[in-house]
Write a protein that holds these residues in place. Structure first.
Motif, PDB file in Angstrom:
ATOM      1  N   LEU A  27       0.826  -1.211   0.000  1.00 32.76           N
ATOM      2  CA  LEU A  27       0.000   0.000   0.000  1.00 32.76           C
ATOM      3  C   LEU A  27       0.863   1.265   0.000  1.00 32.76           C
ATOM      4  N   HIS A  28       2.130   1.114   0.377  1.00 34.95           N
ATOM      5  CA  HIS A  28       3.021   2.279   0.404  1.00 34.95           C
ATOM      6  C   HIS A  28       3.570   2.544  -0.998  1.00 34.95           C
ATOM      7  N   ARG A  29       3.398   3.763  -1.478  1.00 39.52           N
ATOM      8  CA  ARG A  29       3.762   4.095  -2.856  1.00 39.52           C
ATOM      9  C   ARG A  29       5.263   4.180  -3.096  1.00 39.52           C
ATOM     10  N   GLN A  30       6.058   4.112  -2.021  1.00 41.74           N
ATOM     11  CA  GLN A  30       7.510   4.177  -2.167  1.00 41.74           C
ATOM     12  C   GLN A  30       8.197   2.885  -1.731  1.00 41.74           C
ATOM     13  N   ILE A  31       7.441   1.816  -1.636  1.00 40.85           N
ATOM     14  CA  ILE A  31       8.001   0.564  -1.129  1.00 40.85           C
ATOM     15  C   ILE A  31       9.190   0.097  -1.972  1.00 40.85           C
ATOM     16  N   ASP A  32       9.158   0.304  -3.268  1.00 40.00           N
ATOM     17  CA  ASP A  32      10.281  -0.107  -4.112  1.00 40.00           C
ATOM     18  C   ASP A  32      11.541   0.682  -3.785  1.00 40.00           C
ATOM     19  N   GLN A  33      11.384   1.943  -3.429  1.00 39.49           N
ATOM     20  CA  GLN A  33      12.535   2.764  -3.064  1.00 39.49           C
ATOM     21  C   GLN A  33      13.127   2.325  -1.729  1.00 39.49           C
ATOM     22  N   PHE A  34      12.267   1.919  -0.788  1.00 45.43           N
ATOM     23  CA  PHE A  34      12.769   1.419   0.491  1.00 45.43           C
ATOM     24  C   PHE A  34      13.615   0.163   0.273  1.00 45.43           C
ATOM     25  N   LEU A  35      13.097  -0.734  -0.546  1.00 41.86           N
ATOM     26  CA  LEU A  35      13.811  -1.982  -0.821  1.00 41.86           C
ATOM     27  C   LEU A  35      15.138  -1.711  -1.521  1.00 41.86           C
ATOM     28  N   GLU A  36      15.123  -0.779  -2.445  1.00 47.18           N
ATOM     29  CA  GLU A  36      16.345  -0.428  -3.163  1.00 47.18           C
ATOM     30  C   GLU A  36      17.395   0.145  -2.217  1.00 47.18           C
ATOM     31  N   GLU A  37      16.976   1.019  -1.314  1.00 43.23           N
ATOM     32  CA  GLU A  37      17.911   1.594  -0.345  1.00 43.23           C
ATOM     33  C   GLU A  37      18.496   0.504   0.552  1.00 43.23           C
TER      34      GLU A  37
END
Length: 326
Positions: A64-74
């Motif tokens: 549901l979080h629109r930045q989840i891919d960025q969190f995983l990438e970091e």
């Protein structure tokens, strides 16, 4: 004998919001914000300094979080092993952006019967799990099926394994249900039923941490001689950017992180709470898997030996065993 003296896991709650209403969970009832990217970046850097190796981005429903891919990438940039569990409703939408960013991707599925699974989850997500499997495989991803085991769905394990896991080369993770707070999961598994799980787990591509079974047979955590090392092995971070101690399910105290997780975790106030891990009145009889798993990994005892074969089996299958050892 304590083998590891630093935290090994972070349970990072990106939001408590969820698009399902599982009967065995109350998290979806909570109002919740979404974590912020800048806080995630700072906290991940501090988690690395603290020795954490695995970050589980969780919820609620993390997609549901629109930045989840960025969190995983970091997280991957910093060398963390990443994990994420989803009910599948949003995975087809996210799949391309998540490709290669989740080391341990779990799809929740508790029955091979559509009506039974959807009833337990409070939303029609069975078909989305099947679609998610197809999409993930088309992208060369290797998800797992996370099966939460209750007395009422024990008979479904064989069907899920034969009809869904084996044809798709997926690993089946058996997750015995646990009670917490006021959330009830029905009558607990009998010793014979726990024995069935152990026997079933000997098949290929089936994972069960046998220390979970031993803990249940032993009556759970005991506050006079605690098995639980939740606070010293696992950092729980809330969507409000708070450190939650001793664990999410008890949530006795919450500390604003305020940009310095490293200093907060090493503060005297937090150290005092860590010293109470497994010893609080509510800790008696606890069998919460997500805190027992890391607890079994840091102290050599009978639970460590029971957990070792399944831990090796799973990490060899996922290709993460070398990074786990680091």
């Amino acid at each position: 004998m304590r083998l590891i003296h630093h935290p090994v896991l972070a349970n990072y709650y990106v939001t408590y919001r969820c698009n399902a209403k599982c009967s065995f969970c109350d998290i979806w009832e909570k109002p919740s914000p979404y974590i912020q990217l800048e806080d995630v970046k700072q906290n991940l850097a501090d988690l690395r300094k603290l020795g954490v190796n695995v970050v589980d981005f969780t919820g609620g429903e993390p997609l549901l979080h629109r930045q989840i891919d960025q969190f995983l990438e970091e997280a991957q940039k910093l060398g963390f092993i990443t994990t994420l569990t989803t009910n599948g409703l949003l995975y087809p939408k996210w799949a391309e952006r998540l490709k290669g960013k989740v080391d341990m991707l779990h799809f929740s599925l508790d029955s091979a019967d559509k009506n039974e699974h959807d009833t337990g989850r409070g939303v029609a997500c069975f078909d989305f799990v099947l679609e998610s499997i197809k999409v993930a495989k088309s992208l060369s991803e290797r998800p797992d099926i996370l099966f939460t085991v209750f007395k009422h769905n024990l008979h479904q394990i064989e069907r899920v394994y034969q009809e869904i896991c084996l044809p798709n080369n997926l690993m089946l993770l058996l997750n015995p249900a646990f009670e917490y707070n006021q959330v009830e999961t029905g009558e607990q598994l009998s010793e014979a039923e726990l024995g069935y799980l152990v026997k079933f787990s000997k098949q290929k591509w089936v994972y069960l941490n046998e220390a979970f079974v031993k803990l249940r047979k032993d009556g759970g955590n005991h506050i006079d001689k605690p098995v639980c090392k939740a606070a010293s092995t696992t950092l729980v971070i809330s969507p409000e950017n708070e450190l939650v101690l001793p664990c999410y399910h008890l949530g006795a105290q919450k500390f604003p992180i305020s940009g310095n997780l490293l200093a907060l975790y090493k503060s005297e106030e937090v150290k005092k709470l860590i010293a109470l891990e497994g010893r609080l009145p509510a800790c008696e009889g606890c069998t919460i898997n997500c805190y027992m798993q890391p607890s079994f990994a840091v102290e050599m005892n009978s639970y460590w030996w029971k957990a070792l074969p399944s831990t090796l089996k799973y990490n060899l299958r996922k290709g993460t065993w070398k990074r786990m050892l680091s």
